[in-house]
Design a protein around this motif. Structure first.
Motif, PDB file in Angstrom:
ATOM      1  N   VAL A  42      12.079  -7.717   3.658  1.00 22.56           N
ATOM      2  CA  VAL A  42      11.177  -6.624   4.023  1.00 22.56           C
ATOM      3  C   VAL A  42      10.228  -6.347   2.861  1.00 22.56           C
ATOM      4  CG1 VAL A  42      11.048  -4.195   4.680  1.00 22.56           C
ATOM      5  CG2 VAL A  42      12.915  -5.637   5.537  1.00 22.56           C
ATOM      6  N   GLU A  43       8.948  -6.132   3.179  1.00 23.28           N
ATOM      7  CA  GLU A  43       7.970  -5.848   2.120  1.00 23.28           C
ATOM      8  C   GLU A  43       8.350  -4.558   1.393  1.00 23.28           C
ATOM      9  OE1 GLU A  43       3.670  -7.443   3.334  1.00 23.28           O
ATOM     10  OE2 GLU A  43       4.485  -6.008   4.753  1.00 23.28           O
ATOM     11  N   SER A  44       8.226  -4.605   0.093  1.00 26.16           N
ATOM     12  CA  SER A  44       8.545  -3.426  -0.706  1.00 26.16           C
ATOM     13  C   SER A  44       7.342  -3.053  -1.550  1.00 26.16           C
ATOM     14  CB  SER A  44       9.753  -3.698  -1.608  1.00 26.16           C
ATOM     15  OG  SER A  44       9.457  -4.763  -2.502  1.00 26.16           O
ATOM     16  N   GLY A  45       7.247  -1.798  -1.859  1.00 30.72           N
ATOM     17  CA  GLY A  45       6.147  -1.316  -2.691  1.00 30.72           C
ATOM     18  C   GLY A  45       6.580  -0.101  -3.467  1.00 30.72           C
ATOM     19  N   GLY A  46       5.623   0.525  -4.128  1.00 32.10           N
ATOM     20  CA  GLY A  46       5.906   1.720  -4.895  1.00 32.10           C
ATOM     21  C   GLY A  46       5.845   2.955  -4.027  1.00 32.10           C
ATOM     22  N   ARG A  47       5.662   4.082  -4.661  1.00 28.27           N
ATOM     23  CA  ARG A  47       5.645   5.355  -3.941  1.00 28.27           C
ATOM     24  C   ARG A  47       4.282   6.031  -4.007  1.00 28.27           C
ATOM     25  NH1 ARG A  47       8.608   5.799  -0.249  1.00 28.27           N
ATOM     26  NH2 ARG A  47       8.463   8.074  -0.330  1.00 28.27           N
ATOM     27  N   HIS A  48       3.313   5.396  -4.662  1.00 34.04           N
ATOM     28  CA  HIS A  48       2.009   6.041  -4.785  1.00 34.04           C
ATOM     29  C   HIS A  48       1.373   6.218  -3.406  1.00 34.04           C
ATOM     30  CE1 HIS A  48      -1.724   7.255  -6.724  1.00 34.04           C
ATOM     31  NE2 HIS A  48      -2.377   6.448  -5.911  1.00 34.04           N
ATOM     32  N   GLY A  49       1.082   7.440  -3.059  1.00 37.71           N
ATOM     33  CA  GLY A  49       0.440   7.754  -1.795  1.00 37.71           C
ATOM     34  C   GLY A  49       1.395   7.962  -0.638  1.00 37.71           C
ATOM     35  N   ALA A  50       2.692   7.709  -0.837  1.00 37.42           N
ATOM     36  CA  ALA A  50       3.653   7.829   0.266  1.00 37.42           C
ATOM     37  C   ALA A  50       3.756   9.265   0.768  1.00 37.42           C
ATOM     38  CB  ALA A  50       5.018   7.327  -0.169  1.00 37.42           C
ATOM     39  N   ALA A  51       3.622  10.221  -0.133  1.00 38.71           N
ATOM     40  CA  ALA A  51       3.739  11.627   0.247  1.00 38.71           C
ATOM     41  C   ALA A  51       2.394  12.226   0.643  1.00 38.71           C
ATOM     42  CB  ALA A  51       4.347  12.434  -0.904  1.00 38.71           C
ATOM     43  N   GLN A  52       1.349  11.410   0.697  1.00 40.00           N
ATOM     44  CA  GLN A  52       0.011  11.899   1.037  1.00 40.00           C
ATOM     45  C   GLN A  52      -0.551  11.058   2.179  1.00 40.00           C
ATOM     46  OE1 GLN A  52      -0.976  11.356  -3.346  1.00 40.00           O
ATOM     47  NE2 GLN A  52      -2.331  13.070  -2.828  1.00 40.00           N
ATOM     48  N   PRO A  53      -0.190  11.388   3.432  1.00 41.22           N
ATOM     49  CA  PRO A  53      -0.619  10.572   4.581  1.00 41.22           C
ATOM     50  C   PRO A  53      -2.135  10.432   4.688  1.00 41.22           C
ATOM     51  CG  PRO A  53       1.073  12.154   5.219  1.00 41.22           C
ATOM     52  CD  PRO A  53       0.654  12.524   3.837  1.00 41.22           C
ATOM     53  N   GLY A  54      -2.863  11.427   4.241  1.00 42.49           N
ATOM     54  CA  GLY A  54      -4.316  11.380   4.360  1.00 42.49           C
ATOM     55  C   GLY A  54      -5.034  10.894   3.110  1.00 42.49           C
ATOM     56  N   ASP A 122      -8.174   1.862  -7.661  1.00 40.38           N
ATOM     57  CA  ASP A 122      -8.324   3.179  -8.291  1.00 40.38           C
ATOM     58  C   ASP A 122      -7.448   3.316  -9.532  1.00 40.38           C
ATOM     59  OD1 ASP A 122     -10.067   3.752  -6.283  1.00 40.38           O
ATOM     60  OD2 ASP A 122      -8.887   5.347  -5.358  1.00 40.38           O
ATOM     61  N   GLY A 123      -7.298   2.225 -10.278  1.00 39.44           N
ATOM     62  CA  GLY A 123      -6.538   2.247 -11.514  1.00 39.44           C
ATOM     63  C   GLY A 123      -5.046   2.136 -11.344  1.00 39.44           C
ATOM     64  N   VAL A 124      -4.552   2.043 -10.112  1.00 41.41           N
ATOM     65  CA  VAL A 124      -3.114   1.953  -9.844  1.00 41.41           C
ATOM     66  C   VAL A 124      -2.802   0.543  -9.379  1.00 41.41           C
ATOM     67  CG1 VAL A 124      -1.179   2.849  -8.495  1.00 41.41           C
ATOM     68  CG2 VAL A 124      -3.047   4.379  -9.190  1.00 41.41           C
ATOM     69  N   ALA A 125      -1.835  -0.111 -10.012  1.00 47.97           N
ATOM     70  CA  ALA A 125      -1.461  -1.472  -9.639  1.00 47.97           C
ATOM     71  C   ALA A 125      -1.034  -1.511  -8.168  1.00 47.97           C
ATOM     72  CB  ALA A 125      -0.328  -1.973 -10.532  1.00 47.97           C
ATOM     73  N   LEU A 126      -1.405  -2.587  -7.475  1.00 46.53           N
ATOM     74  CA  LEU A 126      -1.123  -2.672  -6.042  1.00 46.53           C
ATOM     75  C   LEU A 126       0.363  -2.560  -5.744  1.00 46.53           C
ATOM     76  CD1 LEU A 126      -3.540  -5.424  -4.642  1.00 46.53           C
ATOM     77  CD2 LEU A 126      -3.915  -2.963  -4.950  1.00 46.53           C
ATOM     78  N   GLU A 127       1.205  -3.130  -6.616  1.00 45.72           N
ATOM     79  CA  GLU A 127       2.647  -3.081  -6.358  1.00 45.72           C
ATOM     80  C   GLU A 127       3.213  -1.668  -6.507  1.00 45.72           C
ATOM     81  OE1 GLU A 127       2.111  -4.933 -10.544  1.00 45.72           O
ATOM     82  OE2 GLU A 127       1.147  -5.038  -8.569  1.00 45.72           O
ATOM     83  N   ASP A 128       2.454  -0.757  -7.107  1.00 43.42           N
ATOM     84  CA  ASP A 128       2.896   0.632  -7.242  1.00 43.42           C
ATOM     85  C   ASP A 128       2.485   1.490  -6.051  1.00 43.42           C
ATOM     86  OD1 ASP A 128       4.049   0.063  -9.683  1.00 43.42           O
ATOM     87  OD2 ASP A 128       2.263   0.606 -10.833  1.00 43.42           O
ATOM     88  N   TRP A 129       1.616   0.944  -5.181  1.00 46.62           N
ATOM     89  CA  TRP A 129       1.197   1.672  -3.986  1.00 46.62           C
ATOM     90  C   TRP A 129       2.267   1.541  -2.899  1.00 46.62           C
ATOM     91  CZ3 TRP A 129      -3.432   4.192  -2.377  1.00 46.62           C
ATOM     92  CH2 TRP A 129      -4.436   4.281  -3.348  1.00 46.62           C
ATOM     93  N   ASP A 130       2.425   2.585  -2.103  1.00 47.27           N
ATOM     94  CA  ASP A 130       3.173   2.466  -0.863  1.00 47.27           C
ATOM     95  C   ASP A 130       2.414   1.487   0.039  1.00 47.27           C
ATOM     96  OD1 ASP A 130       5.063   3.468   1.315  1.00 47.27           O
ATOM     97  OD2 ASP A 130       3.108   3.983   2.153  1.00 47.27           O
ATOM     98  N   VAL A 131       3.117   0.496   0.615  1.00 46.76           N
ATOM     99  CA  VAL A 131       2.445  -0.587   1.335  1.00 46.76           C
ATOM    100  C   VAL A 131       1.608  -0.056   2.490  1.00 46.76           C
ATOM    101  CG1 VAL A 131       2.807  -2.664   2.718  1.00 46.76           C
ATOM    102  CG2 VAL A 131       4.177  -2.293   0.668  1.00 46.76           C
ATOM    103  N   ALA A 132       2.163   0.846   3.294  1.00 46.86           N
ATOM    104  CA  ALA A 132       1.415   1.382   4.446  1.00 46.86           C
ATOM    105  C   ALA A 132       0.182   2.150   3.984  1.00 46.86           C
ATOM    106  CB  ALA A 132       2.324   2.262   5.293  1.00 46.86           C
ATOM    107  N   THR A 133       0.336   2.943   2.936  1.00 45.49           N
ATOM    108  CA  THR A 133      -0.803   3.707   2.418  1.00 45.49           C
ATOM    109  C   THR A 133      -1.867   2.774   1.860  1.00 45.49           C
ATOM    110  OG1 THR A 133       0.701   5.506   1.826  1.00 45.49           O
ATOM    111  CG2 THR A 133      -1.484   5.540   0.827  1.00 45.49           C
ATOM    112  N   LEU A 134      -1.431   1.731   1.146  1.00 43.95           N
ATOM    113  CA  LEU A 134      -2.375   0.770   0.586  1.00 43.95           C
ATOM    114  C   LEU A 134      -3.215   0.135   1.680  1.00 43.95           C
ATOM    115  CD1 LEU A 134      -3.390  -1.036  -1.801  1.00 43.95           C
ATOM    116  CD2 LEU A 134      -1.539  -2.613  -1.199  1.00 43.95           C
TER     117      LEU A 134
END
Length: 222
Positions: A42-54, A122-134
């Motif tokens: 399963v694809e895994s990612g970070g938590r950046h943006g996970a708590a901000q749906p918009g 936006d200065g945040v590594a892609l692997e640190d983004w939540d995959v769906a948010t990214l």
């Protein structure tokens, strides 16, 4: 009577051989789908943006020494690419077939993972983004357009609950509205399996309308 019956069997038997080809293709597709589900993690990612749906990115992209090699025994598809794209910029990647343009594009939504280097949004590594948010930050029109046996409006909205005005505005921006208004049921006209009722150019414009309708910060036209 026996010979006549045998001769009458020839045509049905030929039809059976015609049926076997799509059945075999279907079985192969099912096997590949099951393998994809069972054997790929399963694809895994970070938590950046996970708590901000918009969350909406500014769209600043940085590639720092990015390389990608599909197999160890082949030449790299990308080799030490460094690139900066600022918000609001339009960048064209030009080169011969096989130069790595589509590979670079597929790295941005993390369809592929680089073997070396770092990519930031936006200065945040892609692997640190939540995959769906990214992936909500990108609207992609690929070389191979995928359409569904549904209405024009449904193919543009792609599951989103959009008002008719938004769909018509996207079709107009893609220079397809005049054609759609001339169809028997307008935007409610069925387009057939993978857009079989449309020409190649119309299918591409419909995909562009879909990307425009998504209104993502980064628009990619491959």
């Amino acid at each position: 009577a026996f010979i006549s019956a045998m001769l009458m069997l020839v045509a049905p038997i030929k039809h059976l051989s015609d049926v076997m080809a799509p059945v075999t293709r279907g079985l192969a597709a099912v096997e590949r789908g099951i393998d994809l589900i069972e054997q790929n993690p399963v694809e895994s990612g970070g938590r950046h943006g996970a708590a901000q749906p918009g969350l909406r990115a500014r769209g600043e992209i940085d590639l720092d020494g990015v390389s990608l090699r599909y197999r160890d025994d082949t030449a790299p598809a990308l080799d030490g690419v460094t690139l900066q794209v600022r918000s609001g910029e339009t960048v064209a990647l030009v080169g011969p077939s096989g130069a790595g343009k589509s590979t670079l594009v597929h790295l941005l939504p993390r369809f592929l993972t680089p073997t070396a280097g770092r990519i930031r949004l936006d200065g945040v590594a892609l692997e640190d983004w939540d995959v769906a948010t990214l992936r909500r930050q990108f609207a992609l029109v690929s070389q191979d357009v995928v359409l569904f046996n549904d209405s024009v409006a449904a193919n543009v909205a792609l599951g989103a609950d959009l008002p008719p005005e938004a769909v018509r505005s996207a079709l107009k921006a893609a220079h397809l509205l005049d054609f759609v208004d001339g169809l028997p049921q307008g935007v409610d006209t069925l387009i057939g399996h993978n857009g079989s009722q449309l020409s190649g150019g119309q299918r591409q414009r419909l995909a562009i309308a879909r990307a425009i309708c998504k209104d993502a910060p980064v628009l990619i036209l491959d």
